[in-house]
Structures are given as C-alpha cells and as structure tokens.
Design an enzyme around this catalytic site. Structure first.
Site, mmCIF file in Angstrom:
data_model
loop_
_atom_site.group_PDB
_atom_site.id
_atom_site.type_symbol
_atom_site.label_atom_id
_atom_site.label_comp_id
_atom_site.label_asym_id
_atom_site.label_seq_id
_atom_site.Cartn_x
_atom_site.Cartn_y
_atom_site.Cartn_z
ATOM 1 N N ASP A 142 0.839 -1.206 0.000
ATOM 2 C CA ASP A 142 0.000 0.000 0.000
ATOM 3 C C ASP A 142 0.874 1.256 0.000
ATOM 4 O OD1 ASP A 142 0.857 -0.178 2.602
ATOM 5 O OD2 ASP A 142 -1.121 0.081 3.516
ATOM 6 N N SER A 143 2.200 1.071 0.037
ATOM 7 C CA SER A 143 3.107 2.196 -0.214
ATOM 8 C C SER A 143 2.854 2.753 -1.616
ATOM 9 C CB SER A 143 4.571 1.756 -0.075
ATOM 10 O OG SER A 143 4.810 0.590 -0.834
ATOM 11 N N ASP A 198 -1.121 -6.085 -0.127
ATOM 12 C CA ASP A 198 -1.413 -5.416 1.141
ATOM 13 C C ASP A 198 -2.907 -5.152 1.258
ATOM 14 O OD1 ASP A 198 0.452 -4.832 3.097
ATOM 15 O OD2 ASP A 198 1.304 -3.143 1.987
ATOM 16 N N LYS A 213 -1.231 -9.298 3.088
ATOM 17 C CA LYS A 213 -0.490 -8.826 4.267
ATOM 18 C C LYS A 213 -1.368 -7.834 5.017
ATOM 19 C CE LYS A 213 3.205 -5.887 3.987
ATOM 20 N NZ LYS A 213 2.716 -4.716 4.761
ATOM 21 N N GLU A 260 -1.335 -5.243 8.732
ATOM 22 C CA GLU A 260 -0.413 -4.604 9.665
ATOM 23 C C GLU A 260 -0.843 -4.796 11.123
ATOM 24 O OE1 GLU A 260 0.564 -0.549 8.699
ATOM 25 O OE2 GLU A 260 1.243 -1.083 6.682
ATOM 26 N N GLU A 294 9.556 -4.003 10.470
ATOM 27 C CA GLU A 294 9.957 -2.710 9.882
ATOM 28 C C GLU A 294 10.497 -1.759 10.952
ATOM 29 O OE1 GLU A 294 7.150 -0.894 7.197
ATOM 30 O OE2 GLU A 294 8.334 0.966 7.087
HETATM 31 O O1 KIV Z 1 3.560 -1.112 1.624
HETATM 32 C C1 KIV Z 1 4.736 -1.481 1.651
HETATM 33 O O2 KIV Z 1 5.549 -1.158 0.778
HETATM 34 C C2 KIV Z 1 5.167 -2.310 2.770
HETATM 35 C C3 KIV Z 1 6.609 -2.652 2.856
HETATM 36 C C4 KIV Z 1 7.362 -1.503 3.413
HETATM 37 C C5 KIV Z 1 6.852 -3.874 3.655
HETATM 38 O O3 KIV Z 1 4.378 -2.665 3.592
#
Ligand code: KIV
Length: 288
Positions: free
Chosen positions: A43-44, A82, A112, A114, A182
């Site tokens: 989600d970055s 994510d 994934k 969080e 992280e």
């Molecule tokens: O969204 C993302 O890029 C991440 C990574 C930093 C692990 O969660």
C-alpha cells in the site's frame, strides 16, 4: 513458480529471501526479470504511484487495480497484496471478504495486514482459516503511524520491544506464513527472529531476518526525496526520467524531433493522386 514450500525450503537452507514491492506491469516485469522471490503489492503504492501523502487514504478498489497489473507482469515470484487501512479492521468477516477480493479479482497468492494487536491477530486467523495465506507486519506500521507518533523506529525501549515480541508470537500462532519487521533496532530483531519458526522479512530491521524487502521506488530512486535512512539506492531513475523528458522537450522546441527516420513514406504516385483528390474535396486547384 515460487511456492510457500519453496520459500520455507530456502529459509531452511539459509538462503536470503528477496522481496520487493511492485505496483504496475513494468515494475512487475522488472521484479520478474531480476528473479526476486516475493513481490508485494504494497500500500506504499498510495504514495509512490498514486501521490497520496500516506498509505491511509488508499482504497481496496485502487489497490486491486494496481494488483491486477502486477499479476499480469509476474510469472515466478510469490505475489502478496497489502490489505489497505480500513478494509479489515471492522470484523473478521470484513477481513475475509477483502482478502478474498484480492485473491479472486487480482490473483494475489497471499495478503499482508499490519500490526499484531488482538484485532489484527484475530483477522489474520480468520483469513488463514478461509484458506488464504497471511503475512504479518510489526514494528513501524505506516497505516497507524499517527498513533505511533510518526514514521519512526519502534522497539527502542525494552517494553516496546517486548510488545513486538508478543505480537510476533501471536501472529505466528494465528497461522501467518511470514512476518515483516519494519524499522526495529538490529539487536532487537536478532532476538525477535528466534521467537518464530516462519520466514521473517526485514525493512530497516538489520541483517538477522531471513529476507529483506525494499520499496521499488526507493531502491531505484524514483522519487524526489532521499527516503528513510535504511534505504539503499541502486539507481537514480527519477533523474534519468527527468533528463529524458527534458531532452525530448528541447528537441521538439528546436524542431530536431521528429527527424526523417521517424517519418512514414508514401509512394510518389499515390501522393500525387492524393493531392488531386484533395483538390476535389477542397474545391481548390491542386497545389493551392
Ligand atoms: O507497503 C509497503 O511497501 C510495505 C513494505 C514496506 C513492507 O508494507
């Protein structure tokens, strides 16, 4: 095609696992060609490709568009998506529903989420029980960085490090196949990784994890600023892109582009006939 048993086997052999984020077809093709093990549709992407100030605003709809493009570009790496903020916190049912969308609509092989508090652990367990592999994420969790006091390292006090330890144990017990750590001090990570028997992937967490992940745009320098201190830049693509577009703009303005090699030709007889037909269309004599 890299499978979960293949990832476990690499870990058993002590081979570092390589993970990178991707958000579209070209970044997926680069990850594929480079032979990475895991690709995260992070989600970055909210920041790197959609221009949001943080990951908070991005929606499942937006992430699914990105994930579908990545899927089309990948063959071998294991693909994880994510779950965006707000798409899994309300209930286990909501979490399973969202995870299913990423699997069915975007072809993700895992999701994934969080944090390792009781809510996230419950969501992870429910998704795993629905048949979808889940990757956990502890330490700095950008979706809730406001509550963490900003994008800063976590686990720097004994109490906070112990909290992260408890979260990792709980996520592993919930059935997560792997956990991202992280922005955690390297010495703390070295102790944390001993607590679980699943692959750990670090980002700003030192060398003790089983693998490393970096954001595609960070490692390639596709951004204006330098990024976090743990980022290693392997290229300066933003500068290359700007230079390329500037050179194109200069060529157009100086009438150097397009040049003869960029033109299509036409048979002279056809051109002559075209000019005559043009005269009929316009009502003006040829050449005027
Ligand atoms: O969204 C993302 O890029 C991440 C990574 C930093 C692990 O969660």
């Amino acid at each position: 095609m890299i499978t979960l048993p293949a990832i476990t086997e690499k870990r058993r052999r002590g081979e570092p696992l390589v993970m990178v984020t991707a958000y579209d077809f070209p970044s997926a093709r680069a990850a594929e060609a480079a032979g990475v093990d895991l690709v995260l549709v992070g989600d970055s992407g909210a920041q790197t490709v959609l221009g949001y100030p943080s990951t908070v605003a991005v929606t499942s709809e937006e992430m699914i568009v990105l994930a579908r493009a990545v899927r089309r570009g990948l063959e071998s790496p294991f693909m994880i998506a994510d779950l965006p903020f707000g798409s899994y916190e309300e209930s286990d049912e909501q979490a399973v529903r969202t995870a299913m969308r990423f699997v069915k609509e975007a072809g993700a092989q895992a999701v994934k989420l969080e944090r390792g508090n009781s809510t996230s652990v419950s969501r992870a367990r429910a998704i795993v029980q629905s048949g979808i592999p889940v990757m956990g994420h502890v330490g700095l969790t950008p979706q809730t960085s406001t509550a963490l006091g900003g994008n800063r390292a976590q686990g720097r006090s004994s109490g906070d490090a112990t909290r992260i330890a408890g979260e990792m144990v709980a996520l592993a017990a919930a059935g997560c196949f792997s956990i991202v750590l992280e922005a955690i001090p390297a010495a703390v990570t070295a102790e944390l990784v001993k607590l679980v028997d699943i692959p750990t992937i670090g980002i700003g967490a030192g060398p003790a994890t089983d693998g490393q992940v970096l954001v595609f745009h960070d490692l390639l320098g596709i951004r204006d600023s330098g990024g976090a201190r743990f980022v290693q830049r392997y290229a300066d693509i933003q500068q290359e892109m700007t230079a390329g577009v500037a050179a194109y703009a200069a060529d157009v303005r100086a009438r150097r582009y397009p040049a003869a090699e960029h033109w299509y030709s036409i048979d002279p007889g056809e051109l002559e006939r075209f000019r005559e037909q043009l005269a009929e269309v316009s009502g003006r004599p040829p050449g005027l």
